[in-house]
Design a protein around this motif. Structure first.
Motif, PDB file in Angstrom:
ATOM      1  N   VAL A 137      73.708  41.211  11.863  1.00 13.34           N
ATOM      2  CA  VAL A 137      73.671  42.650  11.585  1.00 13.34           C
ATOM      3  C   VAL A 137      74.021  42.851  10.113  1.00 13.34           C
ATOM      4  CG1 VAL A 137      74.632  44.907  12.175  1.00 13.34           C
ATOM      5  CG2 VAL A 137      74.383  43.162  13.946  1.00 13.34           C
ATOM      6  N   THR A 183      67.411  52.289   4.652  1.00 18.83           N
ATOM      7  CA  THR A 183      67.336  51.055   5.459  1.00 18.83           C
ATOM      8  C   THR A 183      65.976  50.376   5.259  1.00 18.83           C
ATOM      9  OG1 THR A 183      66.598  52.340   7.366  1.00 18.83           O
ATOM     10  CG2 THR A 183      68.948  51.863   7.247  1.00 18.83           C
ATOM     11  N   PRO A 199      68.605  43.572  12.170  1.00 22.64           N
ATOM     12  CA  PRO A 199      69.148  44.922  12.378  1.00 22.64           C
ATOM     13  C   PRO A 199      69.973  45.369  11.168  1.00 22.64           C
ATOM     14  CG  PRO A 199      69.997  43.379  14.044  1.00 22.64           C
ATOM     15  CD  PRO A 199      69.167  42.588  13.094  1.00 22.64           C
ATOM     16  N   VAL A 209      72.201  48.525   9.361  1.00 23.42           N
ATOM     17  CA  VAL A 209      72.920  49.785   9.580  1.00 23.42           C
ATOM     18  C   VAL A 209      73.388  50.293   8.218  1.00 23.42           C
ATOM     19  CG1 VAL A 209      74.897  50.915  10.691  1.00 23.42           C
ATOM     20  CG2 VAL A 209      73.675  49.080  11.893  1.00 23.42           C
ATOM     21  N   SER A 224      73.750  55.312  10.067  1.00 21.48           N
ATOM     22  CA  SER A 224      72.371  55.534  10.532  1.00 21.48           C
ATOM     23  C   SER A 224      71.734  54.170  10.792  1.00 21.48           C
ATOM     24  CB  SER A 224      71.536  56.256   9.478  1.00 21.48           C
ATOM     25  OG  SER A 224      72.119  57.494   9.150  1.00 21.48           O
ATOM     26  N   PRO A 225      70.976  54.045  11.891  1.00 18.81           N
ATOM     27  CA  PRO A 225      70.364  52.752  12.194  1.00 18.81           C
ATOM     28  C   PRO A 225      69.048  52.547  11.454  1.00 18.81           C
ATOM     29  CG  PRO A 225      69.892  54.322  13.959  1.00 18.81           C
ATOM     30  CD  PRO A 225      70.712  55.069  12.932  1.00 18.81           C
ATOM     31  N   ALA A 243      67.787  48.277  14.508  1.00 17.83           N
ATOM     32  CA  ALA A 243      69.178  48.394  14.970  1.00 17.83           C
ATOM     33  C   ALA A 243      69.233  49.240  16.242  1.00 17.83           C
ATOM     34  CB  ALA A 243      70.052  49.016  13.878  1.00 17.83           C
ATOM     35  N   THR A 244      70.012  48.775  17.215  1.00 21.56           N
ATOM     36  CA  THR A 244      70.128  49.468  18.505  1.00 21.56           C
ATOM     37  C   THR A 244      71.467  50.218  18.571  1.00 21.56           C
ATOM     38  OG1 THR A 244      71.275  47.614  19.501  1.00 21.56           O
ATOM     39  CG2 THR A 244      68.860  47.595  19.629  1.00 21.56           C
ATOM     40  N   HIS A 296      74.288  47.844  18.284  1.00 24.21           N
ATOM     41  CA  HIS A 296      74.639  47.457  16.911  1.00 24.21           C
ATOM     42  C   HIS A 296      75.509  48.544  16.271  1.00 24.21           C
ATOM     43  CE1 HIS A 296      70.743  45.029  17.198  1.00 24.21           C
ATOM     44  NE2 HIS A 296      71.732  44.160  17.139  1.00 24.21           N
ATOM     45  N   LEU A 297      75.137  49.825  16.513  1.00 27.09           N
ATOM     46  CA  LEU A 297      75.934  50.922  15.954  1.00 27.09           C
ATOM     47  C   LEU A 297      77.344  50.899  16.529  1.00 27.09           C
ATOM     48  CD1 LEU A 297      73.450  53.942  15.853  1.00 27.09           C
ATOM     49  CD2 LEU A 297      74.188  52.512  13.965  1.00 27.09           C
ATOM     50  N   ARG A 345      77.655  59.307  13.602  1.00 21.33           N
ATOM     51  CA  ARG A 345      76.259  58.836  13.520  1.00 21.33           C
ATOM     52  C   ARG A 345      75.348  60.003  13.217  1.00 21.33           C
ATOM     53  NH1 ARG A 345      76.508  54.759  18.734  1.00 21.33           N
ATOM     54  NH2 ARG A 345      78.657  54.241  18.303  1.00 21.33           N
ATOM     55  N   GLU A 389      68.875  58.993   9.784  1.00 16.34           N
ATOM     56  CA  GLU A 389      68.909  58.629   8.363  1.00 16.34           C
ATOM     57  C   GLU A 389      68.446  59.778   7.463  1.00 16.34           C
ATOM     58  OE1 GLU A 389      67.080  54.889   7.411  1.00 16.34           O
ATOM     59  OE2 GLU A 389      68.098  54.846   5.458  1.00 16.34           O
TER      60      GLU A 389
END
Ligand SMILES: NC(=O)c1ccc[n+]([C@@H]2O[C@H](COP(=O)([O-])OP(=O)(O)OC[C@H]3O[C@@H](n4cnc5c(N)ncnc54)[C@H](OP(=O)(O)O)[C@@H]3O)[C@@H](O)[C@H]2O)c1
Length: 270
Positions: free
Chosen positions: A90, A100, A112, A114, A132-133, A137-138, A141-142, A157, A160
């Motif tokens: 990650v 990202t 992934p 973040v 923000s993913p 990224a799932t 992951h966050l 969160r 983006e």
């Protein structure tokens, strides 16, 4: 959490993140590097973590890699670490204004990513970090990154697309508040207080009111109304704030910072 974490860049914000990483995963699972080896080794020793050597050596084998270098240095670091990142590593970037997609297109595999916008109160564990993913990224992951950043303060969160206005509010916000503290203190000096007393009153008032607003479930308008007696001193002061356009000034400040964030993001991504 069982993964090892690598931190690249132990400057002001990297140091704050490092404090959190150590508290969450333990010093023995963290290794760091920095552009200035002497400084980086000193910070590694202060936190009890390993010095990783080069960027590639530091990132290799880590489950999570945190980029905490200035935005202008991100490309160089990606070139160093891209070849050693595993597909499930990650990558967390706290670099302001770097999308990202910019990071993803410079990596060979669908890692992934973040993106996180922290703020300086993170240095005392009272910041707000907004994540923000990236496209790989799932939610898990966050969750993992939120856990790693728990020691920096509150973690939120957003999509983006909201990061520019986030940057303008919480990223730049501490500077607006320092500006207000200075102005309030200067007014106290004008009213005859010593500079030290005026500054202490201004600082403690902002800290106390901020803590109260954060602790209260009431809207700030209601909190303000509660300290505004009819024909009293506070309502007179608030009217002067309105007459001098302080509310409009704050809105304009956020708009200007947001516009600048968009411009910088475009420049950096080119
Ligand atoms: N400070 C804030 O309020 C704030 C708020 C939100 C986000 N951020 C973001 O946080 C990031 C770090 O900011 P900062 O204020 O902590 O900056 P900083 O104090 O300058 O720290 C950055 C560190 O990264 C090192 N570095 C530079 N190039 C490197 C490379 N190629 N490989 C390894 N290390 C390298 C620097 O070393 P050298 O001195 O040798 O260059 C420095 O020690 C930035 O991207 C910024 O946008 C900061």
């Amino acid at each position: 959490m069982t993964v090892d974490v690598a931190l690249i860049g132990v400057g002001v914000m990297g140091d704050a993140v490092l404090t959190s990483l150590v508290s969450v995963v333990g010093a023995d699972r963290v290794q760091v590097t920095d552009g200035r080896p002497e400084h980086g080794k000193e910070r590694a020793a202060a936190h009890g973590v390993r010095w990783g050597g080069s960027n590639a050596e530091t990132a290799k084998g880590a489950g999570v890699v945190v980029l905490a270098v200035k935005p202008k240095d991100v490309s160089a670091v990606l070139a160093d670490i891209g070849p050693v990142l595993a597909a499930d590593t990650v990558l967390v970037s706290i670099a302001a204004g770097i999308p990202t997609a910019f990071l993803e297109t410079r990596l060979d595999q669908p890692v992934p990513v973040v993106r996180v916008m922290p703020n300086t109160p993170a240095t005392i564990g009272q910041g707000v970090s907004v994540m923000s993913p990236g496209s790989h990224a799932t939610g898990e992951h966050l969750d993992q990154v939120a856990g790693l950043l728990a020691g920096t303060g509150t973690v939120l969160r957003v999509p983006e697309s909201d990061q520019d206005v986030v940057t303008a509010i919480s990223g730049s916000g501490p500077a607006y508040v320092f500006y207000l503290i200075d102005a309030l203190a200067e007014a106290g000096v004008l009213g005859g207080l010593s500079r030290a007393t005026a500054l202490e009153l201004a600082t403690r008032t902002v800290a106390g009111a901020g803590a109260m607003a954060a602790a209260s479930e009431e809207h700030p308008v209601l909190l303000r109304e509660k300290v505004s007696s009819p024909a009293g001193t506070t309502v007179a002061g608030v009217r002067a704030l309105d007459e001098h356009g302080v509310r409009a000034g704050l809105v304009a400040a956020v708009e200007a910072a947001r516009t600048r964030s968009i411009e910088l993001g475009r420049t950096l991504a080119d």
